[in-house]
Design a protein around this motif. Structure first.
Motif, PDB file in Angstrom:
ATOM      1  N   GLN A 133      -0.183  20.354 -32.589  1.00  0.00           N
ATOM      2  CA  GLN A 133       0.729  20.597 -33.697  1.00  0.00           C
ATOM      3  C   GLN A 133       1.082  19.329 -34.476  1.00  0.00           C
ATOM      4  OE1 GLN A 133       3.010  23.244 -31.534  1.00  0.00           O
ATOM      5  NE2 GLN A 133       2.184  24.960 -32.644  1.00  0.00           N
ATOM      6  N   THR A 145       4.575  28.283 -36.223  1.00  0.00           N
ATOM      7  CA  THR A 145       3.323  28.553 -35.507  1.00  0.00           C
ATOM      8  C   THR A 145       2.261  29.000 -36.507  1.00  0.00           C
ATOM      9  OG1 THR A 145       4.596  29.276 -33.575  1.00  0.00           O
ATOM     10  CG2 THR A 145       2.270  29.866 -33.626  1.00  0.00           C
ATOM     11  N   GLU A 182       2.322  30.783 -25.407  1.00  0.00           N
ATOM     12  CA  GLU A 182       3.385  30.982 -26.398  1.00  0.00           C
ATOM     13  C   GLU A 182       2.828  30.953 -27.826  1.00  0.00           C
ATOM     14  OE1 GLU A 182       7.569  29.268 -25.744  1.00  0.00           O
ATOM     15  OE2 GLU A 182       6.772  28.163 -27.444  1.00  0.00           O
TER      16      GLU A 182
HETATM   17  C1  LIG Z   1       7.095  29.913 -30.893  1.00  0.00           C
HETATM   18  O1  LIG Z   1       8.138  30.132 -31.805  1.00  0.00           O
HETATM   19  C2  LIG Z   1       9.380  29.562 -31.422  1.00  0.00           C
HETATM   20  C3  LIG Z   1      10.405  29.973 -32.452  1.00  0.00           C
HETATM   21  O2  LIG Z   1      10.077  29.533 -33.722  1.00  0.00           O
HETATM   22  C4  LIG Z   1       9.248  28.055 -31.361  1.00  0.00           C
HETATM   23  O3  LIG Z   1      10.471  27.489 -30.914  1.00  0.00           O
HETATM   24  C5  LIG Z   1       8.133  27.702 -30.403  1.00  0.00           C
HETATM   25  O4  LIG Z   1       7.930  26.305 -30.441  1.00  0.00           O
HETATM   26  C6  LIG Z   1       6.857  28.413 -30.791  1.00  0.00           C
HETATM   27  N1  LIG Z   1       5.850  28.092 -29.806  1.00  0.00           N
HETATM   28  C7  LIG Z   1       4.673  27.587 -30.091  1.00  0.00           C
HETATM   29  C8  LIG Z   1       3.821  27.194 -28.934  1.00  0.00           C
HETATM   30  O5  LIG Z   1       4.260  27.446 -31.229  1.00  0.00           O
END
Ligand SMILES: *[C@@H]1O[C@H](CO)[C@@H](O)[C@H](O)[C@H]1NC(C)=O
Ligand SMILES: *[C@@H]1O[C@H](CO)[C@@H](O)[C@H](O)[C@H]1NC(C)=O
Ligand SMILES: CC(=O)N[C@H]1CO[C@H](CO)[C@@H](O)[C@@H]1O
Length: 186
Positions: free
Chosen positions: A25, A52, A164
């Motif tokens: 990311q 995401t 996730e």
């Molecule tokens: C999934 O979404 C939540 C809420 O926006 C965020 O906090 C989390 O980092 C996200 N997870 C990933 C792995 O992108």
């Protein structure tokens, strides 16, 4: 697997490949074409997990060639499929060296869950989408959310971030499909 070094090497390579697929990311690629960037931004805006959505799509060169929400959604379905296949492969590799029966059971649940997801995306979701049946494509893709929940609910503590990401991104793709189904074009 006879040779431990060999096992770890293959596992590492697989992990690297899957990791790249799942996007670092922090290394979201800057894009050259402003119009394409704005399509992704505009499309991700209003989804349940816009961060995401942006990080996954902006890092994938295919999504930068999308010209409208429909083509972006179709690409997103491929990405979701690949994420599920990647996770399934990671858990299959893990299972090869798991001896604890309880952990083995959890790993199996995760393998089945991501197989269920990728199978539904490829066998039903994408064909329904190609027919313009966004309503059913939505239902087909929803199995990926169920799969991610089933795997997480085992309490297994592996590839959490990848799972996730898949769970979040699934809901974003569902939002795209809802928008297409409602006939509103973003
Ligand atoms: C999934 O979404 C939540 C809420 O926006 C965020 O906090 C989390 O980092 C996200 N997870 C990933 C792995 O992108
Ligand atoms: C995101 O959505 C909000 C509310 O619909 C809107 O006000 C805003 O301009 C949108 N941003 C982009 C980048 O499309
Ligand atoms: C092939 C392989 O990597 N085997 C390993 C599995 O895990 C045990 C114990 O954790 C190791 O001793 C093996 O080398």
């Amino acid at each position: 697997m006879a040779n431990p070094t060999c096992f770890y090497f293959h596992f590492l390579m697989l992990y690297v490949v899957v990791h790249v697929l799942f996007v670092d990311q922090n290394t979201v690629t800057a894009t050259s074409n402003n119009e394409e960037v704005s399509l992704i931004k505009k499309s991700c805006n209003g989804t349940k997990f816009p961060d995401t959505c942006l990080s996954v799509l902006e890092a994938d060169s295919r999504s930068r060639s999308a010209t409208d929400l429909k083509s972006l959604t179709r690409i997103s379905m491929d990405i979701l499929y690949e994420e599920a296949v990647g996770l399934k492969s990671l858990f299959i590799k893990v299972k090869e060296n798991v001896t604890d029966p309880d952990l083995k059971k959890k790993v199996s649940v995760c393998i089945d869950a991501f197989e269920f997801c990728n199978h539904n995306v490829k066998t039903f979701g994408i064909p329904d989408f190609e027919k313009g049946d966004y309503f059913h494509a939505n239902a087909d893709i929803g199995f990926c959310q169920d799969g991610a929940i089933d795997c997480t609910d085992t309490g297994i503590n592996m590839f959490n971030r990848e799972i996730e990401t898949l769970a979040n991104f699934t809901l974003d793709v569902l939002d795209f499909l809802n928008t297409l189904d409602s006939g509103k074009n973003m």
